[in-house]
Scaffold this motif. Structure first.
Motif, PDB file in Angstrom:
ATOM      1  N   VAL A 169      11.213   6.860  13.068  1.00 47.17           N
ATOM      2  CA  VAL A 169      10.434   5.672  12.744  1.00 47.17           C
ATOM      3  C   VAL A 169      10.611   5.324  11.270  1.00 47.17           C
ATOM      4  CG1 VAL A 169       8.081   4.772  12.495  1.00 47.17           C
ATOM      5  CG2 VAL A 169       8.736   5.981  14.583  1.00 47.17           C
ATOM      6  N   ALA A 170      10.566   6.326  10.381  1.00 47.61           N
ATOM      7  CA  ALA A 170      10.697   6.082   8.945  1.00 47.61           C
ATOM      8  C   ALA A 170      12.049   5.453   8.619  1.00 47.61           C
ATOM      9  CB  ALA A 170      10.513   7.390   8.181  1.00 47.61           C
ATOM     10  N   GLU A 171      13.114   5.971   9.216  1.00 46.29           N
ATOM     11  CA  GLU A 171      14.447   5.417   8.943  1.00 46.29           C
ATOM     12  C   GLU A 171      14.559   3.987   9.465  1.00 46.29           C
ATOM     13  OE1 GLU A 171      16.949   8.333  10.715  1.00 46.29           O
ATOM     14  OE2 GLU A 171      16.896   9.670   8.954  1.00 46.29           O
ATOM     15  N   ARG A 172      13.919   3.721  10.608  1.00 50.23           N
ATOM     16  CA  ARG A 172      13.942   2.361  11.141  1.00 50.23           C
ATOM     17  C   ARG A 172      13.175   1.404  10.221  1.00 50.23           C
ATOM     18  NH1 ARG A 172      11.843   3.186  16.143  1.00 50.23           N
ATOM     19  NH2 ARG A 172       9.765   2.397  15.622  1.00 50.23           N
ATOM     20  N   LEU A 173      12.056   1.890   9.649  1.00 51.19           N
ATOM     21  CA  LEU A 173      11.298   1.052   8.726  1.00 51.19           C
ATOM     22  C   LEU A 173      12.099   0.756   7.463  1.00 51.19           C
ATOM     23  CD1 LEU A 173       7.705   2.608   8.999  1.00 51.19           C
ATOM     24  CD2 LEU A 173       8.492   0.438   9.937  1.00 51.19           C
ATOM     25  N   CYS A 174      12.762   1.764   6.941  1.00 49.79           N
ATOM     26  CA  CYS A 174      13.621   1.548   5.763  1.00 49.79           C
ATOM     27  C   CYS A 174      14.663   0.471   6.040  1.00 49.79           C
ATOM     28  CB  CYS A 174      14.306   2.850   5.364  1.00 49.79           C
ATOM     29  SG  CYS A 174      13.280   3.957   4.367  1.00 49.79           S
ATOM     30  N   ALA A 175      15.251   0.559   7.230  1.00 53.69           N
ATOM     31  CA  ALA A 175      16.277  -0.412   7.585  1.00 53.69           C
ATOM     32  C   ALA A 175      15.679  -1.812   7.743  1.00 53.69           C
ATOM     33  CB  ALA A 175      16.965   0.020   8.880  1.00 53.69           C
ATOM     34  N   ARG A 176      14.525  -1.913   8.372  1.00 50.94           N
ATOM     35  CA  ARG A 176      13.899  -3.224   8.564  1.00 50.94           C
ATOM     36  C   ARG A 176      13.603  -3.889   7.216  1.00 50.94           C
ATOM     37  NH1 ARG A 176      12.651  -4.785  13.413  1.00 50.94           N
ATOM     38  NH2 ARG A 176      12.285  -3.311  15.124  1.00 50.94           N
ATOM     39  N   ILE A 177      13.174  -3.093   6.254  1.00 50.71           N
ATOM     40  CA  ILE A 177      12.825  -3.645   4.946  1.00 50.71           C
ATOM     41  C   ILE A 177      14.077  -4.031   4.163  1.00 50.71           C
ATOM     42  CG2 ILE A 177      11.784  -3.080   2.707  1.00 50.71           C
ATOM     43  CD1 ILE A 177       9.802  -1.269   4.307  1.00 50.71           C
ATOM     44  N   ALA A 178      15.108  -3.207   4.215  1.00 51.95           N
ATOM     45  CA  ALA A 178      16.263  -3.398   3.329  1.00 51.95           C
ATOM     46  C   ALA A 178      17.343  -4.312   3.898  1.00 51.95           C
ATOM     47  CB  ALA A 178      16.883  -2.039   3.003  1.00 51.95           C
ATOM     48  N   ASP A 179      17.469  -4.406   5.203  1.00 55.25           N
ATOM     49  CA  ASP A 179      18.633  -5.078   5.786  1.00 55.25           C
ATOM     50  C   ASP A 179      18.659  -6.584   5.554  1.00 55.25           C
ATOM     51  OD1 ASP A 179      19.503  -2.671   6.605  1.00 55.25           O
ATOM     52  OD2 ASP A 179      19.131  -2.955   8.746  1.00 55.25           O
ATOM     53  N   ASP A 180      17.510  -7.230   5.573  1.00 57.79           N
ATOM     54  CA  ASP A 180      17.470  -8.686   5.389  1.00 57.79           C
ATOM     55  C   ASP A 180      16.733  -9.020   4.095  1.00 57.79           C
ATOM     56  OD1 ASP A 180      18.780  -9.342   7.803  1.00 57.79           O
ATOM     57  OD2 ASP A 180      16.913  -8.994   8.912  1.00 57.79           O
ATOM     58  N   ALA A 181      17.350  -9.857   3.264  1.00 63.58           N
ATOM     59  CA  ALA A 181      16.705 -10.272   2.014  1.00 63.58           C
ATOM     60  C   ALA A 181      15.456 -11.096   2.319  1.00 63.58           C
ATOM     61  CB  ALA A 181      17.688 -11.080   1.171  1.00 63.58           C
ATOM     62  N   PHE A 182      14.490 -11.035   1.428  1.00 70.20           N
ATOM     63  CA  PHE A 182      13.235 -11.751   1.602  1.00 70.20           C
ATOM     64  C   PHE A 182      13.319 -13.123   0.937  1.00 70.20           C
ATOM     65  CE2 PHE A 182      12.149  -7.330   2.086  1.00 70.20           C
ATOM     66  CZ  PHE A 182      11.191  -7.318   3.097  1.00 70.20           C
ATOM     67  N   GLN A 183      12.961 -14.153   1.700  1.00 67.50           N
ATOM     68  CA  GLN A 183      12.939 -15.512   1.169  1.00 67.50           C
ATOM     69  C   GLN A 183      11.567 -15.781   0.567  1.00 67.50           C
ATOM     70  OE1 GLN A 183      15.436 -18.265   1.405  1.00 67.50           O
ATOM     71  NE2 GLN A 183      13.992 -18.854  -0.209  1.00 67.50           N
ATOM     72  N   LEU A 184      11.557 -16.100  -0.749  1.00 68.06           N
ATOM     73  CA  LEU A 184      10.288 -16.411  -1.399  1.00 68.06           C
ATOM     74  C   LEU A 184       9.843 -17.822  -1.024  1.00 68.06           C
ATOM     75  CD1 LEU A 184      10.831 -14.954  -4.986  1.00 68.06           C
ATOM     76  CD2 LEU A 184       9.832 -13.856  -2.973  1.00 68.06           C
ATOM     77  N   ARG A 185       8.554 -17.993  -0.851  1.00 74.35           N
ATOM     78  CA  ARG A 185       8.022 -19.305  -0.520  1.00 74.35           C
ATOM     79  C   ARG A 185       8.222 -20.278  -1.682  1.00 74.35           C
ATOM     80  NH1 ARG A 185       2.045 -17.862   1.387  1.00 74.35           N
ATOM     81  NH2 ARG A 185       2.409 -16.264  -0.211  1.00 74.35           N
ATOM     82  N   ASN A 186       8.486 -21.533  -1.333  1.00 75.50           N
ATOM     83  CA  ASN A 186       8.657 -22.599  -2.323  1.00 75.50           C
ATOM     84  C   ASN A 186       9.748 -22.263  -3.339  1.00 75.50           C
ATOM     85  OD1 ASN A 186       6.396 -23.948  -1.142  1.00 75.50           O
ATOM     86  ND2 ASN A 186       5.027 -22.650  -2.373  1.00 75.50           N
ATOM     87  N   SER A 187      10.780 -21.581  -2.872  1.00 73.37           N
ATOM     88  CA  SER A 187      11.862 -21.190  -3.779  1.00 73.37           C
ATOM     89  C   SER A 187      13.120 -20.907  -2.966  1.00 73.37           C
ATOM     90  CB  SER A 187      11.463 -19.941  -4.556  1.00 73.37           C
ATOM     91  OG  SER A 187      12.551 -19.441  -5.300  1.00 73.37           O
ATOM     92  N   ASP A 188      14.263 -21.087  -3.613  1.00 75.92           N
ATOM     93  CA  ASP A 188      15.522 -20.734  -2.972  1.00 75.92           C
ATOM     94  C   ASP A 188      15.879 -19.280  -3.199  1.00 75.92           C
ATOM     95  OD1 ASP A 188      15.869 -23.342  -2.080  1.00 75.92           O
ATOM     96  OD2 ASP A 188      16.894 -23.952  -3.939  1.00 75.92           O
ATOM     97  N   THR A 189      15.059 -18.578  -3.941  1.00 77.07           N
ATOM     98  CA  THR A 189      15.348 -17.188  -4.296  1.00 77.07           C
ATOM     99  C   THR A 189      15.193 -16.279  -3.092  1.00 77.07           C
ATOM    100  OG1 THR A 189      14.515 -17.585  -6.533  1.00 77.07           O
ATOM    101  CG2 THR A 189      14.733 -15.286  -5.828  1.00 77.07           C
ATOM    102  N   ARG A 190      16.183 -15.405  -2.912  1.00 80.52           N
ATOM    103  CA  ARG A 190      16.118 -14.370  -1.882  1.00 80.52           C
ATOM    104  C   ARG A 190      16.247 -13.017  -2.576  1.00 80.52           C
ATOM    105  NH1 ARG A 190      16.823 -15.911   3.389  1.00 80.52           N
ATOM    106  NH2 ARG A 190      17.747 -13.906   3.930  1.00 80.52           N
TER     107      ARG A 190
END
Length: 462
Positions: free
Chosen positions: A386-407
């Motif tokens: 479960v821990a390794e899956r959580l690490c992957a879920r967090i790291a694999d896709d960049a986070f899109q900030l609201r009201n911004s083009d920043t990822r």
């Protein structure tokens, strides 16, 4: 402390007699010799209850009651009006002006004291909310000032099926807009949930003759019906039972023959009181719910999670895993992109982690950028997966900030500890050891490269 009661009567003898009766019943009293003095004392002393003579030369009791109700500082003080003239018009005028009851002279001492006890109980309950330091809870009082319930649910308790139709017809004439149902005492006492209960039980004389006054106490004691209000109908010959009914929890008494206008005023006052109590409970439930959650992420907060963990410990002696999850270099996000960006990341991380956890898992925001995941009935292999899956879920896709083009790409480090149940039942002390072990493992994950999972050594949990 005994309740303070204001007695207002222009006749000195009447004030002295009433004061003696109330003092004998251990109430504190203050007296006024007229309506103007009564109004001034009510505003300055804020008594728990006011007894007002209807007829006073300078300002009659009706006008005093109306002034009390118009003033926010005194509008909730219970008022009992009394008069030697007990005709229909006086009774209706008193109740319409906001009096809680109207009594005829000479006063029935037993009923008067019973009514005072009933009203003071309501005052005490109300003041528990008014004095509460949580202003949101006090807002529940203001909620009741809104729209009145236009269709309250009144349920008639009748001991004889053939009498139910007649009583329901009478109640329909008194309050045509109300939702009316009929049921037996046994069915009322057998209700399973509060949502099945009416706003108000109206107990007929036939039901009282069969079941006795103790049905009031029974309704008050059941979880499904304890918040419903109760009103009983008594024939004149049974008026002596009125004080006991009030002491058992009835909100008011209707005396035969029923007067439509007076009965409507009394029933409306009962429903208004219930509306206030319901608003208070809804506010309390809302506040208790908010107290269990982190307002930013919507996850359970640390205190609630620890409470749930402690309860789970006593119920479950299977293997138990604790995961401490910490976002890597989170301070840099706040410093470079601002705290709003950091909050946005925390919210998105929380949603990602919730995706496929088990129902029994407990995920909370532990503090700052740290999360706690408790997994009952989980061994080390399961926890690591479960821990390794959580690490992957967090790291694999960049986070899109609201009201911004920043990822932003974010990673997390996770420390695991597992309690092995067969030899060592989980206790509160062991829970603290597990948390310390998970924290140590988390620090190791940070020191050895971040974005990784480290489990505590077996001897830490031996």
């Amino acid at each position: 402390m005994a309740g303070q009661i204001l007695i207002a009567d222009d006749l000195s003898l009447n004030r002295t007699v009433l004061r003696g009766k109330l003092t004998s019943a251990c109430y504190r009293t203050i007296t006024a010799n007229g309506g103007i003095a009564a109004l001034a004392l009510a505003r300055s002393h804020k008594p728990d209850l006011v007894l007002l003579d209807y007829h006073m030369p300078d300002m009659d009791g009706l006008a005093v009651c109306q002034e009390l109700r118009a003033d926010p500082k005194t509008r909730d003080i219970p008022v009992i009006l009394f008069s030697a003239t007990a005709d229909h018009g006086h009774r209706l005028s008193a109740l319409a002006a906001g009096a809680d009851d109207f009594l005829a002279k000479p006063l029935d001492e037993i009923y008067l004291l019973g009514r005072i006890r009933s009203l003071l109980r309501s005052v005490a309950h109300r003041d528990e909310w008014r004095l509460h330091p949580n202003t949101a809870l006090q807002a529940g009082l203001a909620e009741a000032a809104g729209a009145f319930v236009v269709q309250p649910h009144l349920s008639l308790l009748s001991g004889q099926p053939d009498a139910s139709a007649g009583w329901l017809s009478t109640l329909a004439a008194i309050w045509p807009e109300a939702r009316l149902t009929g049921t037996s005492v046994a069915n009322a006492l057998g209700l399973d949930a509060p949502e099945q209960a009416p706003d108000l039980f109206v107990i007929s004389p036939e039901a009282l003759a069969i079941s006795g006054l103790h049905v009031i106490a029974e309704l008050r004691s059941r979880s499904a019906t304890r918040h419903s209000e109760i009103c009983i109908i008594l024939p004149p010959a049974a008026r002596a039972n009125a004080a006991m009914a009030l002491d058992l929890g009835a909100a008011d008494i209707l005396t035969l023959p029923l007067d439509r206008a007076e009965s409507r005023l009394r029933l409306e006052k009962i429903i208004a009181h219930k509306q206030l109590a319901d608003a208070q409970r809804r506010t309390l439930e809302s506040q208790l719910g908010l107290a269990a959650f982190d307002p930013l992420t919507g996850l359970h907060n640390r205190n609630h999670a620890v409470t749930r963990l402690s309860r789970t410990i006593t119920q479950d002696q299977g293997k138990f895993a604790l995961l401490l999850i910490d976002l890597d270099r989170f301070k840099e996000i706040n410093d470079q992109h601002g705290h709003n960006a950091g909050d946005d990341i925390l919210q998105q991380v929380a949603r990602r982690m919730q995706t496929d956890l088990r129902k029994s898992d407990i995920l909370c925001r532990y503090g700052g950028e740290e999360f706690l995941l408790a997994m009952p009935n989980a061994d080390l292999e399961t926890a690591r997966h479960v821990a390794e899956r959580l690490c992957a879920r967090i790291a694999d896709d960049a986070f899109q900030l609201r009201n911004s083009d920043t990822r932003l790409t974010v990673t997390a480090s996770i420390g695991i500890s597992v309690h092995g149940a067969p030899k060592h039942p989980l206790t509160g002390e062991m829970l603290n050891q597990l948390l310390e072990a998970s924290d140590k493992a988390l620090r190791s994950a940070k020191l050895t490269g971040r974005n990784r999972v480290v489990s505590a050594q077996a001897n830490v949990l031996a």
